[in-house]
Structures are given as structure tokens and as C-alpha cells.
Scaffold this motif. Structure first.
Motif, short mmCIF file in Angstrom:
data_model
loop_
_atom_site.label_atom_id
_atom_site.label_comp_id
_atom_site.label_asym_id
_atom_site.label_seq_id
_atom_site.Cartn_x
_atom_site.Cartn_y
_atom_site.Cartn_z
N TRP A 117 31.13 -42.42 -6.62
CA TRP A 117 30.52 -42.22 -5.30
C TRP A 117 29.00 -42.28 -5.42
O TRP A 117 28.34 -42.86 -4.55
CB TRP A 117 30.98 -40.89 -4.71
N GLU A 121 28.72 -38.45 1.20
CA GLU A 121 29.71 -39.45 1.65
C GLU A 121 31.11 -39.04 1.23
O GLU A 121 32.08 -39.24 1.98
CB GLU A 121 29.38 -40.84 1.11
N HIS A 122 31.24 -38.50 0.03
CA HIS A 122 32.54 -38.02 -0.46
C HIS A 122 33.11 -36.97 0.50
O HIS A 122 34.30 -37.01 0.85
CB HIS A 122 32.34 -37.43 -1.87
N HIS A 160 34.21 -38.60 3.74
CA HIS A 160 35.50 -39.28 3.54
C HIS A 160 36.66 -38.32 3.72
O HIS A 160 37.66 -38.64 4.40
CB HIS A 160 35.53 -39.89 2.13
N HIS A 161 36.54 -37.12 3.14
CA HIS A 161 37.65 -36.18 3.21
C HIS A 161 37.76 -35.53 4.60
O HIS A 161 38.87 -35.22 5.05
CB HIS A 161 37.55 -35.15 2.09
N ARG A 180 39.78 -37.88 6.41
CA ARG A 180 41.21 -37.74 6.13
C ARG A 180 41.85 -36.68 7.02
O ARG A 180 42.98 -36.85 7.51
CB ARG A 180 41.42 -37.36 4.66
#
Length: 237
Positions: free
Chosen positions: A77, A145-146, A149-150, A153
Motif C-alpha cells: 500500500w 488508503e488501506h 479500502h476497508h 468493504r
């Protein structure tokens, strides 16, 4: 399901389910990261609630640990941002300020505050330290960003359950502003700084570990200059 202590490790976090301490189901070497784990558990819990009580509303307080130090994120990442911050915190602050004007976030006649004298200009930074400082910000951006992303989700799971349109999502972002504990040069191990041993982290020390920032081997934090840039348009004090 979550953590209680602040400033804790994202790869080896002290986790509680209700009032019971539990161990993660895998190790960092097996790909464990708390944000992913927490998202998995949140989705699992919401699905369970809607399966048992489909007509009743639910409340979930989803509190990820990003981007609080230490900045921990898998290297793939961070690597996406290689070179993005090589021109330093002064240029980043000016770009951010211009973008905020373009978006109408701040008035068109706003003036960028001066950098405090305690923070060195990027042009004054020794050349051998600049790559280390740039990597600190790459890790921070990757961590952000990680997390995004989650969070995505989780939102996707609500859509899959066909309840997204009936769900109120309140987003609260903030932790007293960008954090300045990282010292003027940042740190590979924040605990050294907090315990008064920051002088051990020479440029040579950190340069030798540049590829380990953000990994389970580090407890890293970015330099004050990045914290100041991240607070744009506000003034760091």
C-alpha cells in the motif's frame, strides 16, 4: 470488538471482545492487520443482526485506528505512493492549499500561514535524510488508503444486504489534528522518542531501515513537517 489502549501496535494489538481479551486468529507474517480484522468482525456482526432481527435497526460504532501512530500498513500500500512526496512538505502544503481554494473549502482570498521557525524548510533538509522523510509520508498515505479500502468493504456489505439506503452513516474524522510527536526528523520507533532516547535514531540508523517503515518491525511516526502539512489550511502550534 476492538482495542482500549492508545498508541498501540496495528499488527500485535491488545484486542477485547466485550470485556474478554482475545488473541488475533493469525500472525502478521500470515497477513494479520487490525483494520482488516476489525472490518471482518463488523461485517460478521451486522450480518448476524440482520439474520436474527431483519426488521430491527442496528447500531455499529466502527472505530479504526488510522491514521494514528504508529503508522502500520502492508508495504504494497505504501509502495503505491513512491515518489509522490519527494518534493517535500512545503510543496505539499502549497498544493493542498491551492486545491482547497479550487474546491471552495477555503475563501479564494485566504493566505497560507507561514511555516513556524521550529520546522525546517524542505530545502534545508540534508539530502541523505530526504528519502527517509518521503518514505514516512508514503507510509502514512498508504495507511490512509488501506483504511479507506476497508471502510469501503463495510459499505459494500450494507449494499449487499440491501440496507444501505436505509442506513445512516455518520463519519467523524479527527484526533486533535495531525500528530507532532514524530520530532523534526520522524522516528522509526516512537517509543524511543517517548522515552527520551531519540538521539539513537541517526540518519544512518533510519536510512538503513527505510524499507521497514510501516512493517511489523517498526513503530514509526512521521516528522513534524508532515504533520504541519496535513493540518493545512490551519496553523500548527
Amino acid at each position: 470488538y476492538g482495542f482500549i489502549g492508545g498508541e498501540t501496535n496495528k499488527y500485535a494489538r491488545a484486542i477485547y471482545r466485550d470485556t474478554v481479551p482475545i488473541e488475533p486468529d493469525r500472525t502478521p507474517e500470515q497477513g494479520y492487520h487490525f483494520t482488516e480484522d476489525m472490518t471482518d468482525r463488523a461485517i460478521e456482526w451486522i450480518r448476524q443482526q440482520k439474520a436474527l432481527m431483519p426488521d430491527k435497526p442496528f447500531f455499529a460504532y466502527f472505530a479504526p485506528c488510522a491514521t494514528h501512530a504508529p503508522h502500520h500498513v502492508p508495504s504494497e500500500w505504501s509502495d503505491k505512493y513512491k515518489g509522490a512526496f519527494d518534493d517535500g512538505w512545503d510543496a505539499l502544503r502549497e498544493r493542498t492549499f491551492a486545491r482547497q481554494k479550487e474546491l471552495g473549502v477555503i475563501p479564494g482570498d485566504a493566505e497560507l500561514t507561514a511555516r513556524p521557525p521550529e520546522i525546517p524548510a524542505w530545502d534545508e533538509i540534508p539530502e541523505d535524510l530526504k528519502p527517509v522523510l518521503a518514505r514516512q509520508m508514503e507510509v502514512y498515505a498508504g495507511f490512509m488508503e488501506h483504511t479507506d479500502h476497508h471502510v469501503g468493504r463495510l459499505i459494500d456489505a450494507l449494499a449487499d444486504l440491501e440496507i444501505l439506503d436505509d442506513t445512516l452513516v455518520f463519519v467523524m474524522v479527527g484526533d486533535n489534528g495531525a500528530s507532532a510527536e514524530g520530532t523534526p526528523q520522524g522516528t522509526f520507533n516512537e517509543l524511543l522518542v517517548l522515552n527520551g532516547a531519540g538521539q539513537l535514531e541517526t540518519t544512518e540508523f533510519m536510512a538503513a531501515r527505510i524499507d521497514k517503515f510501516g512493517t511489523p518491525e517498526a513503530f514509526n511516526h512521521y516528522a513534524v513537517g508532515w504533520a504541519h502539512a496535513m493540518d493545512t489550511p490551519y496553523q500548527w502550534t
